[in-house]
Design an enzyme around this catalytic site. Structure first.
Site, PDB file in Angstrom:
ATOM      1  N   GLU A 105       0.844  -1.208   0.000  1.00  0.00           N
ATOM      2  CA  GLU A 105       0.000   0.000   0.000  1.00  0.00           C
ATOM      3  C   GLU A 105       0.874   1.250   0.000  1.00  0.00           C
ATOM      4  O   GLU A 105       0.584   2.236  -0.673  1.00  0.00           O
ATOM      5  CB  GLU A 105      -0.944  -0.022   1.206  1.00  0.00           C
ATOM      6  CG  GLU A 105      -2.004  -1.111   1.073  1.00  0.00           C
ATOM      7  CD  GLU A 105      -2.873  -1.256   2.302  1.00  0.00           C
ATOM      8  OE1 GLU A 105      -2.312  -1.493   3.398  1.00  0.00           O
ATOM      9  OE2 GLU A 105      -4.106  -1.125   2.187  1.00  0.00           O
ATOM     10  N   GLU A 125      -3.511  -9.744   3.525  1.00  0.00           N
ATOM     11  CA  GLU A 125      -4.308  -9.486   4.723  1.00  0.00           C
ATOM     12  C   GLU A 125      -5.382 -10.543   4.971  1.00  0.00           C
ATOM     13  O   GLU A 125      -5.691 -10.891   6.108  1.00  0.00           O
ATOM     14  CB  GLU A 125      -4.970  -8.101   4.637  1.00  0.00           C
ATOM     15  CG  GLU A 125      -4.013  -6.922   4.856  1.00  0.00           C
ATOM     16  CD  GLU A 125      -3.294  -6.473   3.596  1.00  0.00           C
ATOM     17  OE1 GLU A 125      -3.305  -7.220   2.597  1.00  0.00           O
ATOM     18  OE2 GLU A 125      -2.701  -5.372   3.618  1.00  0.00           O
TER      19      GLU A 125
END
Ligand code: 3H9
Length: 696
Positions: A105, A125
């Site tokens: 990210e 995740e």
């Protein structure tokens, strides 16, 4: 001084380096350092471009998982990314190793991304019961399109740099020194005056799907498979769907809300527990880094049956030559044919190239000559589960095996010390218990004998990792950790049938709980005759299973067992129901309704109790080791964290009290709560507390 992020200069380019071993996780100090360094580079008029990179083995591998569930300290990762977003000088992420989760990210906050060859990039995740929480669900689709982003986020699997380049996730692959390459890239961007489009403003790759929003559900339908009972995949889909119509700032806020809800949920806590338990299990008390494993260049497996064949495939799969030995030519041929068929299936599925299949098969040395094991650095015996047979074989092995070879038995129940005693090299002997199918199942129980040498244990652990297993060290006892607890569950499952449940009720309750299959479907798969023979040897009886076996109903292989089979799918059989009801009558048991809740309690509480005894006896080192065994060997749902973690969430007092009640009502001493369970229940404690105290 805590200074995990530094800034240096290469002429007009600022280089920001994250140095937070081992994986540059984004703990508070790192986020703060990034924020400060980016601010400084932004404000310095002599800096014309900014490169961010990682020191050590990898670029940032994500948020610091140990910080989850604790109060968050600003700046958050989103604050760092927003800051980078607003910088009007070129920003370039230079990544290597595994830029994952928050690490990826962070890179998507930059204008450009360059990667070293061999880099693997992803948003894992989901494997922690989470979704990307710092813009990943919005930015990845903007870079690679929803068609590629959705499967990446739902699987959590990383992609190699060359695929990332093709997909548009990275702009260049750097050969040679990464930072030098990144600086050169920055200068090229400056020289060419390339437009600096922020990832958040890129809409090109979303155009198609926005024009055909019904395609979104088609993509979801292709990829959202194993999401039963799981919260994170649903949240991920909800978040990605927002790329169709929601402005990115609003979508990122919503993504964050979804993330925060998941982070405090039981499922993510369980999956994070497993993440750390798996890594803890790799640490064996008394075996430090100073204990060097022995070198393993060649392996030998004795037995070419289902287990031996599967075990030997593991070696060939990682390029280790393996001698596979059988008694007679016919059995050897059958074994090799099965191995070939298994590889052929992988080729058909597309997971193996015909060329690699050939390479793997070429690593096998099939023979009926036991002397052929003389060159092996590790010998694994996988013959019939019978003590005299194994002892006789180990007597022969030790005469042939080269000095220093590790001698392992794949026994699933037998006493490894007793087997070791027949050799004159007891310290070289240990158990390596694989799970069927051995080429697929990840668990490897490594059974430490009373006198197993530390370096032999270290070797078995290293071999386990090398062949892509999750190794867990256990002590010697009947059935070790996994099968010992399985047997506690099996006894109760039989009893439930006699008391009023049917196989489909019991299996149904367990699959609803999250297991891929229940005990009776599993028995049919493994073969009811296996347990039947072993019980006969031990002089014990399981009324229903044994009656089925006596009627020739061995399970899937005979088309009938606890269920009827057409192919592999089970169907309840009225004959079995009658047989069960007759058994209840014969044994004088009045049948009654058994609820799903009771099935779960009766099946899993005794496992927890047995797990507590296993800890007391030192057969397992930590509760987390038991959880890892059950997850990777028996399909305990990861989002429940394994039996011991799950027990903590239920409450140990509740479990202890119910076991007491069961012991009273049934007169079965096995239900008497283990001393450890009693102690923790009295203290209001948990197995996690016990693990912490023990580690301290
Ligand atoms: C996330 O990023 C959320 C964001 O979207 C939103 C934020 C707002 N944190 O596995 P190894 C430790 S979620 C803390 O043996 P390898 C690990 O415990 C995160 N610790 O090495 C071990 O410690 P120890 C998304 C971590 O080379 C040591 O590092 N990221 C973390 O076989 C070595 O690990 C992930 O899910 C972490 N993030 O594999 C990535 N990662 O030595 C999770 C590792 O004391 N990590 N540790 O036992 C991995 O997949 C592997 O560790 C990795 C390296 C592939 C990186």
């Amino acid at each position: 001084m805590d200074n995990p992020v530094s800034l240096r200069r290469d002429g007009n380019v600022a280089i920001i380096t994250v140095d937070n071993p081992p994986v540059n996780a984004l703990r508070h100090g790192v986020r703060k350092g990034l924020f400060e360094c980016f601010t400084q580079a932004r404000d310095d008029a002599s800096v014309e471009a900014i490169v961010v990179t990682g020191a050590g083995r990898t670029f940032v591998a994500g948020a610091d998982i140990t910080e989850f569930g604790k109060p968050s300290q600003p700046p958050g990762l989103m604050d760092v990314i927003s800051l980078i977003d607003d910088i009007s000088k070129p920003t370039i992420a230079a990544v290597h190793g595994t830029p994952l989760g928050g690490g990826l990210e962070l890179t998507m906050g930059c204008h450009f991304r360059v990667a070293a060859a061999g880099t693997r990039l992803g948003l894992p995740e989901i494997k922690l019961g989470l979704i990307p929480g710092a813009g990943g669900t919005q930015r990845l689709p903007r870079l690679v399109g929803v068609e590629k982003a959705l499967p990446m986020i739902l699987s959590g699997d990383p992609i190699p740099a060359k695929d990332a380049l093709a997909a548009g996730l990275v702009d260049e692959i750097v050969e040679g020194d990464l930072v030098t390459g990144a600086v050169a890239f920055a200068r090229k961007v400056l020289a060419e005056k390339r437009p600096l489009t922020r990832v958040k403003d890129r809409e090109e790759k979303l155009k198609n799907i926005r024009a055909n929003p019904q395609k979104f559900d088609e993509i979801v339908a292709q990829h959202a498979k194993k999401t039963r009972g799981l919260h994170a995949p649903a949240a991920a889909i909800e978040a990605i769907r927002m790329t169709l119509d929601t402005p990115i700032d609003e979508a990122q806020k919503k993504e964050r809300e979804l993330f925060l809800k998941l982070v405090v949920g039981d499922q993510s806590k369980a999956q994070r527990h497993i993440f750390f338990a798996e890594r803890e299990a790799a640490k064996v008390p008394g075996i430090g880094k100073d204990v060097a494993p022995r070198e393993i260049k060649r392996a030998a497996v004795i037995g070419a049956g289902t287990m031996g064949g599967g075990i030997s495939m593991n070696f060939a799969n990682v390029g280790i030559p393996v001698t596979i030995i059988e008694n007679d030519e016919a059995a050897l041929k059958r074994g090799m044919a099965t191995i070939e068929k298994n590889y052929q299936m992988s080729v058909q599925r597309g997971s193996l190239t015909p060329e690699n299949m050939g390479k793997r098969l070429a690593l096998f040395n099939p023979t009926t000559d036991l002397n052929a094991l003389k060159d092996a650095d590790i010998v694994i015996e996988a013959v019939f589960e019978n003590m005299p047979v194994k002892k006789e074989l180990f007597g022969k092995i030790e005469k042939i095996a080269k000095k220093g070879a590790v001698l392992a038995t794949n026994t699933s129940y037998l006493n490894v010390d007793e087997i070791a005693q027949v050799t004159s090299r007891v310290p070289d002997v240990l158990g390596m218990h694989f799970f069927s199918p051995a080429n697929v199942m990840k668990l490897l129980e490594i059974v430490r004998g009373k006198d197993t040498a530390p370096d032999v244990l270290a070797t078995a652990m290293a071999v386990g990792r090398k062949i892509n297993k999750v190794p867990v060290v256990v002590g010697v006892c009947h059935g070790f950790v996994g099968n010992r607890m399985l047997s506690a569950r099996g006894i109760e499952a039989e009893k439930l049938l006699l008391e009023g449940a049917l196989p489909q009720d019991v299996d149904g309750a367990l699959t609803e709980f999250g297991f891929p299959m229940g005990p009776f479907a599993m028995s049919d798969l493994a073969g009811i005759d296996v347990g039947w023979r072993s019980r006969k040897e031990r002089g014990v009886r399981a009324e229903i299973a044994d009656t089925l076996a006596e009627a020739g109903r061995f399970g899937q292989k005979t088309g009938k067992g606890f269920y009827l089979y057409e192919g592999r799918s089970p169907r309840p059989d009225p004959e079995v129901e009658k047989l069960i009801v007759d058994a209840s009558v014969r044994l004088g048991v009045t049948r009654r309704n058994v609820s799903k809740e009771e099935i779960i309690e009766r099946l899993i509480y005794p496992m927890v109790n047995e797990g507590a005894r296993i800890l007391e006896e030192g057969i397992a080192t930590r509760p987390g080791d038991i959880d890892v065994v059950w997850l990777y060997g028996y399909g305990f749902p990861a989002w429940r964290g394994g039996p011991m973690h799950w027990a903590d969430t239920v409450g140990l007092k509740k479990i202890r009290d119910r076991l007491r009640q069961l012991a009273r009502e049934s007169g079965d001493k096995r239900h008497e709560p283990a001393a450890l369970l009693n102690k923790l229940a009295d203290e209001g404690g948990t197995f996690a507390d016990y693990a912490r105290q023990k580690a301290a």
